[in-house]
Design a protein around this motif. Structure first.
Motif, mmCIF file in Angstrom:
data_model
loop_
_atom_site.group_PDB
_atom_site.id
_atom_site.type_symbol
_atom_site.label_atom_id
_atom_site.label_comp_id
_atom_site.label_asym_id
_atom_site.label_seq_id
_atom_site.Cartn_x
_atom_site.Cartn_y
_atom_site.Cartn_z
ATOM 1 N N GLY A 22 1.068 -1.723 0.069
ATOM 2 C CA GLY A 22 -0.135 0.371 0.382
ATOM 3 C C GLY A 22 1.308 1.445 -0.178
ATOM 4 N N GLU A 23 0.052 2.422 0.034
ATOM 5 C CA GLU A 23 0.360 4.031 -0.063
ATOM 6 C C GLU A 23 1.622 3.985 1.288
ATOM 7 N N ARG A 24 1.260 4.218 2.636
ATOM 8 C CA ARG A 24 1.923 4.069 3.131
ATOM 9 C C ARG A 24 2.840 3.651 4.129
ATOM 10 N N GLU A 25 3.866 2.643 3.090
ATOM 11 C CA GLU A 25 4.689 1.576 3.039
ATOM 12 C C GLU A 25 5.545 2.116 1.535
ATOM 13 N N ARG A 51 7.947 3.295 -0.903
ATOM 14 C CA ARG A 51 9.734 3.232 -1.658
ATOM 15 C C ARG A 51 10.047 2.958 -2.369
ATOM 16 N N ARG A 78 -4.317 1.050 -7.051
ATOM 17 C CA ARG A 78 -3.493 1.885 -5.817
ATOM 18 C C ARG A 78 -2.808 2.768 -6.107
ATOM 19 N N GLY A 112 -3.736 7.036 -5.645
ATOM 20 C CA GLY A 112 -2.414 7.979 -4.306
ATOM 21 C C GLY A 112 -2.310 9.261 -4.558
ATOM 22 N N SER A 113 -1.795 9.629 -3.265
ATOM 23 C CA SER A 113 -1.757 10.740 -2.864
ATOM 24 C C SER A 113 -0.897 11.731 -2.933
ATOM 25 N N ASP A 114 0.822 10.383 -2.103
ATOM 26 C CA ASP A 114 1.573 10.805 -2.296
ATOM 27 C C ASP A 114 2.337 10.915 -3.360
#
Length: 156
Positions: free
Chosen positions: A8-11, A13, A65, A69-71
């Motif tokens: 997911g986005e939170r993890e 890199r 995703r 995604g907003s990152d």
């Protein structure tokens, strides 16, 4: 993309470190008869190939995703990743003509890079130099057509 799909986005890199176990079952067996092992490897260079059937669900999750995604990293990667994911999902008809050309040129560059590496590893300097010259010529075309255009678009 595998990291985004699996974690997911939170993890998220960039890089494959930490997701090797998720990547390994997606790969075709090596032409040498072995399987993917993280690390430098040894012997002649090989081209990794993905198992399309195994990759599709991961590509679907990654695509979903990526679109949501907003990152800022994901937003920047969306332009480059979206055409590749559309191909994996069998949705090539949705691609812009420029993206089709970009992916074709990238495929040719990747094959030439492998040819250079393989010829060098085999000690065939003449073949390596000829492939390298073709790589430089095609790479210059790629940079003029796509990289410079992308940089101009980002500057505006």
């Amino acid at each position: 993309m595998v990291r985004l799909a699996v974690m997911g986005e939170r993890e998220f890199r960039l890089g494959s470190g930490g997701v090797e176990a998720a990547v390994a079952p997606l790969l075709e067996p090596c032409s040498c008869g072995g399987r993917f092992q993280p690390g430098e490897g040894g012997g002649l260079p090989v081209r990794l190939e993905f198992r399309t059937d195994a990759l599709r669900p991961v590509a679907e999750a990654g695509y979903e995703r990526l679109q949501k995604g907003s990152d800022q990293t994901l937003v920047r990667l969306r332009r480059g990743w979206q055409p590749r994911l559309l191909v994996l999902l069998g949705r090539e008809a949705e691609m812009a003509k420029e993206d089709v050309l970009r992916l074709r040129l990238e495929g040719k560059l990747e094959r030439l890079q492998h040819e250079v590496e393989l010829a060098t590893a085999q000690g065939d300097q003449d073949t390596a130099e000829a492939a390298h010259a073709r790589y430089i010529e095609l790479g210059t075309t790629y940079v003029r057509r796509f990289v410079a255009a992308d940089e101009r678009a980002e500057a505006n």
